[in-house]
Motif scaffolding. Structure first.
Motif, mmCIF file in Angstrom:
data_model
loop_
_atom_site.group_PDB
_atom_site.id
_atom_site.type_symbol
_atom_site.label_atom_id
_atom_site.label_comp_id
_atom_site.label_asym_id
_atom_site.label_seq_id
_atom_site.Cartn_x
_atom_site.Cartn_y
_atom_site.Cartn_z
ATOM 1 N N ASP A 197 49.989 40.888 41.692
ATOM 2 C CA ASP A 197 50.693 40.022 42.638
ATOM 3 C C ASP A 197 52.192 40.160 42.345
ATOM 4 O O ASP A 197 52.609 40.123 41.182
ATOM 5 C CB ASP A 197 50.220 38.563 42.412
ATOM 6 C CG ASP A 197 50.769 37.596 43.447
ATOM 7 O OD1 ASP A 197 52.011 37.519 43.599
ATOM 8 O OD2 ASP A 197 49.966 36.899 44.088
ATOM 9 N N GLN A 198 53.006 40.350 43.366
ATOM 10 C CA GLN A 198 54.443 40.588 43.174
ATOM 11 C C GLN A 198 55.109 39.487 42.348
ATOM 12 O O GLN A 198 56.076 39.727 41.621
ATOM 13 C CB GLN A 198 55.142 40.717 44.542
ATOM 14 C CG GLN A 198 56.653 40.928 44.470
ATOM 15 C CD GLN A 198 57.055 42.162 43.656
ATOM 16 O OE1 GLN A 198 56.353 43.174 43.632
ATOM 17 N NE2 GLN A 198 58.197 42.073 42.966
ATOM 18 N N ARG A 199 54.543 38.278 42.374
ATOM 19 C CA ARG A 199 55.169 37.179 41.633
ATOM 20 C C ARG A 199 55.054 37.348 40.111
ATOM 21 O O ARG A 199 55.838 36.771 39.369
ATOM 22 C CB ARG A 199 54.597 35.841 42.119
ATOM 23 C CG ARG A 199 55.051 35.551 43.555
ATOM 24 C CD ARG A 199 54.248 34.453 44.187
ATOM 25 N NE ARG A 199 52.846 34.857 44.384
ATOM 26 C CZ ARG A 199 51.932 34.095 44.974
ATOM 27 N NH1 ARG A 199 52.252 32.896 45.410
ATOM 28 N NH2 ARG A 199 50.693 34.546 45.122
ATOM 29 N N VAL A 200 54.098 38.171 39.669
ATOM 30 C CA VAL A 200 54.045 38.509 38.235
ATOM 31 C C VAL A 200 55.357 39.202 37.856
ATOM 32 O O VAL A 200 55.973 38.910 36.820
ATOM 33 C CB VAL A 200 52.842 39.442 37.931
ATOM 34 C CG1 VAL A 200 52.905 39.995 36.513
ATOM 35 C CG2 VAL A 200 51.523 38.722 38.182
ATOM 36 N N ILE A 201 55.780 40.102 38.719
ATOM 37 C CA ILE A 201 56.999 40.880 38.470
ATOM 38 C C ILE A 201 58.240 39.988 38.648
ATOM 39 O O ILE A 201 59.166 40.030 37.840
ATOM 40 C CB ILE A 201 57.019 42.108 39.403
ATOM 41 C CG1 ILE A 201 55.861 43.048 38.976
ATOM 42 C CG2 ILE A 201 58.358 42.834 39.361
ATOM 43 C CD1 ILE A 201 55.288 43.875 40.091
ATOM 44 N N ASP A 202 58.215 39.135 39.674
ATOM 45 C CA ASP A 202 59.351 38.228 39.914
ATOM 46 C C ASP A 202 59.571 37.303 38.714
ATOM 47 O O ASP A 202 60.706 37.040 38.323
ATOM 48 C CB ASP A 202 59.104 37.373 41.165
ATOM 49 C CG ASP A 202 58.988 38.215 42.426
ATOM 50 O OD1 ASP A 202 59.437 39.384 42.407
ATOM 51 O OD2 ASP A 202 58.437 37.714 43.429
ATOM 52 N N ILE A 203 58.482 36.801 38.146
ATOM 53 C CA ILE A 203 58.600 35.815 37.064
ATOM 54 C C ILE A 203 58.915 36.492 35.734
ATOM 55 O O ILE A 203 59.818 36.084 35.020
ATOM 56 C CB ILE A 203 57.299 34.970 36.964
ATOM 57 C CG1 ILE A 203 57.140 34.105 38.213
ATOM 58 C CG2 ILE A 203 57.307 34.111 35.687
ATOM 59 C CD1 ILE A 203 55.756 33.453 38.357
ATOM 60 N N LEU A 204 58.179 37.548 35.413
ATOM 61 C CA LEU A 204 58.327 38.157 34.079
ATOM 62 C C LEU A 204 59.452 39.188 34.020
ATOM 63 O O LEU A 204 59.920 39.532 32.939
ATOM 64 C CB LEU A 204 57.005 38.811 33.653
ATOM 65 C CG LEU A 204 55.803 37.865 33.528
ATOM 66 C CD1 LEU A 204 54.528 38.679 33.279
ATOM 67 C CD2 LEU A 204 56.002 36.852 32.396
ATOM 68 N N ASP A 263 41.086 39.125 39.567
ATOM 69 C CA ASP A 263 41.723 39.710 40.746
ATOM 70 C C ASP A 263 41.146 39.087 42.010
ATOM 71 O O ASP A 263 40.150 38.353 41.957
ATOM 72 C CB ASP A 263 41.525 41.224 40.750
ATOM 73 C CG ASP A 263 40.055 41.621 40.572
ATOM 74 O OD1 ASP A 263 39.166 40.738 40.576
ATOM 75 O OD2 ASP A 263 39.788 42.824 40.435
ATOM 76 N N ASP A 264 41.779 39.372 43.122
ATOM 77 C CA ASP A 264 41.358 38.787 44.389
ATOM 78 C C ASP A 264 41.788 39.725 45.510
ATOM 79 O O ASP A 264 42.593 40.651 45.292
ATOM 80 C CB ASP A 264 42.012 37.404 44.536
ATOM 81 C CG ASP A 264 41.189 36.475 45.433
ATOM 82 O OD1 ASP A 264 40.328 36.980 46.206
ATOM 83 O OD2 ASP A 264 41.428 35.266 45.375
ATOM 84 N N ARG A 265 41.255 39.472 46.723
ATOM 85 C CA ARG A 265 41.592 40.326 47.865
ATOM 86 C C ARG A 265 43.028 40.059 48.292
ATOM 87 O O ARG A 265 43.508 38.937 48.198
ATOM 88 C CB ARG A 265 40.615 40.043 49.005
ATOM 89 C CG ARG A 265 39.155 40.241 48.549
ATOM 90 C CD ARG A 265 38.201 40.514 49.683
ATOM 91 N NE ARG A 265 38.445 39.707 50.867
ATOM 92 C CZ ARG A 265 37.926 38.489 51.085
ATOM 93 N NH1 ARG A 265 37.142 37.914 50.171
ATOM 94 N NH2 ARG A 265 38.186 37.850 52.199
ATOM 95 N N PRO A 266 43.721 41.111 48.727
ATOM 96 C CA PRO A 266 45.134 40.922 49.095
ATOM 97 C C PRO A 266 45.296 40.089 50.365
ATOM 98 O O PRO A 266 44.535 40.277 51.322
ATOM 99 C CB PRO A 266 45.643 42.350 49.317
ATOM 100 C CG PRO A 266 44.426 43.178 49.572
ATOM 101 C CD PRO A 266 43.284 42.506 48.864
#
Ligand code: 6GU
Length: 233
Positions: free
Chosen positions: A119-126, A50-53
Motif C-alpha cells: 500500500d503506498q501509505r507504507v512508503i509515505d509513512i516510513l 494482503d488484500d485486493r487493490p
C-alpha cells in the motif's frame, strides 16, 4: 552492523546465512542478521497480510496497518538509528556506490516486497530507501535483500580475511575496471597454457601487464565504465 529483515518467507534466508563468509561474519560478531516473519503482525484469525487493490486489478497489496506497526516495533528493538530499505523494482538501482553508502550505516532494516507491492501509505509513512537490483523482475524482494546483505557485508571492516580484497573489487570507488583473467596450476591443460609473463617472477612487469589486461577487458566488454578518471584525471 545490525540487519533486520522483514519478510513473509524467512526460510529463504536460512541457507544463505549459514554458509561461508556471511556465517563467519555473524559468528565473529561483525554482522547480526535477524529475520522476522511479517505474518506475526497479522492479528486477525486468518493472519491476513494482503488484500485486493482498491480500484481492481491483478495481484494483492500488502496492508499498511500490518506492515507499519511491524516495522515500528522492530525499529524499537535497538536504540541505534536504522536506515529502512524497501526492495522494489521501482527503486533506485543498487550500484557499488550505493553499497558503499549502505555499509556506512550501523543498522539496516530491510522490508521485502512481494505480490503487487505495498500500500503506498507504507512508503509515505516510513519513507524507505527504495532499492532495486536491476531492470528485471524477481518473484519477491528476498533475493534482492540477500544481494544487498552480501554486497554490504563485504565492506564491513574485518569481514573478509584480507581487508584489501574489497578495495580492489571491480566497481569499488577508485576502481572502475573489470578484473583480469586469473590462472593457477597446472601450467598446461588440454593444450591451453598460462601466459608466460605470469611465470616470469618479475612482479613489476606482472603488475603492468595486469593493469593493461584490466583496461583491455573493460574496453571491449564494458566501455561504459571508462571515463577520464580511468586515466587518472
Ligand atoms: Cl528489489 N524486487 C523484485 N521483486 N524484483 C526486482 C527487484 C526487487 N529488483 C530487481 N527486480
Amino acid at each position: 552492523m545490525r540487519i533486520d529483515v522483514l519478510t513473509l518467507f524467512p526460510n529463504i534466508f536460512e541457507g544463505y546465512l549459514s554458509e561461508s563468509l556471511v556465517k563467519d561474519a555473524i559468528d565473529r560478531g561483525i554482522l547480526e542478521v535477524n529475520l522476522y516473519n511479517m505474518r506475526q503482525w497479522a492479528h486477525d484469525k486468518h493472519n491476513t497480510m494482503d488484500d485486493r487493490p482498491f480500484g481492481g486489478g491483478p495481484g494483492m497489496v500488502l496492508k499498511v496497518d500490518r506492515v507499519v506497526p511491524c516495522v515500528e516495533e522492530i525499529l524499537s528493538y535497538d536504540q541505534r538509528p536504522s536506515r529502512v530499505i524497501l526492495t522494489t523494482p521501482q527503486g533506485r538501482t543498487l550500484t557499488q556506490r550505493v553499497v558503499e553508502e549502505l555499509a556506512c550505516e550501523q543498522r539496516l532494516t530491510i522490508l521485502c516486497g512481494r505480490y503487487e507491492g505495498f500500500d503506498q501509505r507504507v512508503i509515505d509513512i516510513l519513507q524507505p530507501d527504495e532499492i532495486s537490483i536491476g531492470d528485471y523482475v524477481t518473484n519477491g524482494g528476498e533475493v534482492a535483500a540477500t544481494v544487498i546483505i552480501d554486497s554490504v557485508m563485504r565492506l564491513l571492516p574485518g569481514a573478509l580475511g584480507d581487508d584489501q580484497s574489497a578495495v580492489v573489487d571491480s566497481f569499488s570507488s577508485g576502481n572502475r575496471l573489470l578484473e583480469e583473467d586469473q590462472y593457477t596450476r597446472p601450467r598446461e591443460y588440454r593444450g591451453l597454457t598460462v601466459p608466460e609473463i605470469l611465470l616470469s617472477g618479475d612482479h613489476g612487469l606482472i603488475e603492468k601487464w595486469r593493469d593493461l589486461k584490466r583496461l583491455e577487458k573493460t574496453f571491449f566488454r564494458r566501455p561504459d565504465l571508462l571515463d577520464d578518471s580511468t586515466f587518472g584525471n
